[in-house]
Motif scaffolding. Structure first.
Motif, PDB file in Angstrom:
ATOM      1  N   GLY A  27      39.003  40.080  50.921  1.00 36.72           N
ATOM      2  CA  GLY A  27      39.675  38.909  50.360  1.00 36.72           C
ATOM      3  C   GLY A  27      39.563  38.807  48.854  1.00 36.72           C
ATOM      4  N   GLN A  28      38.526  39.413  48.283  1.00 38.41           N
ATOM      5  CA  GLN A  28      38.318  39.353  46.833  1.00 38.41           C
ATOM      6  C   GLN A  28      37.892  40.731  46.323  1.00 38.41           C
ATOM      7  N   PRO A  29      38.865  41.612  46.107  1.00 42.98           N
ATOM      8  CA  PRO A  29      38.529  42.961  45.624  1.00 42.98           C
ATOM      9  C   PRO A  29      37.781  42.916  44.291  1.00 42.98           C
ATOM     10  N   HIS A  30      36.876  43.842  44.106  1.00 44.87           N
ATOM     11  CA  HIS A  30      36.138  43.929  42.845  1.00 44.87           C
ATOM     12  C   HIS A  30      36.993  44.551  41.743  1.00 44.87           C
ATOM     13  N   VAL A  31      37.904  45.453  42.134  1.00 51.10           N
ATOM     14  CA  VAL A  31      38.796  46.130  41.182  1.00 51.10           C
ATOM     15  C   VAL A  31      40.221  45.930  41.670  1.00 51.10           C
ATOM     16  N   THR A  32      41.060  45.345  40.830  1.00 49.20           N
ATOM     17  CA  THR A  32      42.452  45.069  41.191  1.00 49.20           C
ATOM     18  C   THR A  32      43.372  45.760  40.192  1.00 49.20           C
ATOM     19  N   LEU A  33      44.168  46.694  40.684  1.00 48.99           N
ATOM     20  CA  LEU A  33      45.073  47.476  39.840  1.00 48.99           C
ATOM     21  C   LEU A  33      46.511  47.205  40.243  1.00 48.99           C
TER      22      LEU A  33
END
Length: 203
Positions: A27-33
């Motif tokens: 639900g809350q990725p640490h890395v968002t590209l």
């Protein structure tokens, strides 16, 4: 001297059969590209990795229509090194579009560590090249020039096929199938990707 009270236990999340309870970290990725796979994405990737927690499971998400396959391979190699040298679980989350270089990046993650959101499409295709070759000068030099261009293409094909093998490892997709379908741009919907074992689940 009295002891400090113990911290309260973490809340218990009961599995109600939803993705939120099965995979709460997604639900809350640490890395968002997102966007084009290029040097700017690579720098953002590096910055977010550095700012992420240094222990525990790491979640990396991407949404992209494609870009530079060599940068995708570079980011994938950094994921592999992080996983191997730090013994960390790293999860892949594809959102909306995982096209071209995005699929190349996804190949760096084992099939059982890949997820996509509902409605996401994965697109696999072969590399392309646009080049004009001009011949001028001694004939032997012209032959060497042509061979150099042929070697470039042959090596690119080998690199591409290495990526295809990584992409389908641990899935029900034969390597020959992905190689045969890539020239026509193979689009795979989220549910099909799950049924083929290309991803572990759809969230």
């Amino acid at each position: 001297m009295t002891e400090a009270p113990a911290p309260p236990p973490p809340p218990v999340i009961h599995d109600d059969g939803t993705s939120a309870t099965r995979y709460p970290l997604l639900g809350q990725p640490h890395v968002t590209l997102s966007g084009n796979v290029d040097q700017a994405m690579y720098q953002s990737f590096r910055d977010q990795i550095a700012a992420a927690p240094h222990q525990g499971t790491l979640v990396v998400s991407i949404s992209t229509l494609g870009g530079d396959p060599e940068i995708a391979r570079l980011m994938g190699d950094e994921i592999r090194l992080l996983r191997d040298y730090n013994q960390r679980e790293i999860l892949f989350l594809g959102k909306v579009a995982v096209y071209s270089a995005g699929a190349t990046f996804m190949a760096a993650f084992p099939a059982d560590k890949r997820f996509v959101t509902r409605g996401t499409r994965i697109m696999i295709h072969e590399r392309s090249i646009t080049k004009t070759v001009e011949l001028a000068g001694p004939l032997r030099t012209c032959v060497a020039s042509l061979r150099a261009n042929l070697h470039e293409i042959e090596e690119s094909v080998r690199i591409e096929e290495e990526g295809f093998r990584d992409l389908v490892a641990g899935t029900s997709i034969p390597f020959d199938d992905v190689r045969a379908r890539a020239p026509e741009n193979w689009y795979i919907e989220a549910e099909e990707a799950r049924s083929l074992g290309l991803v572990l689940d759809v969230i």
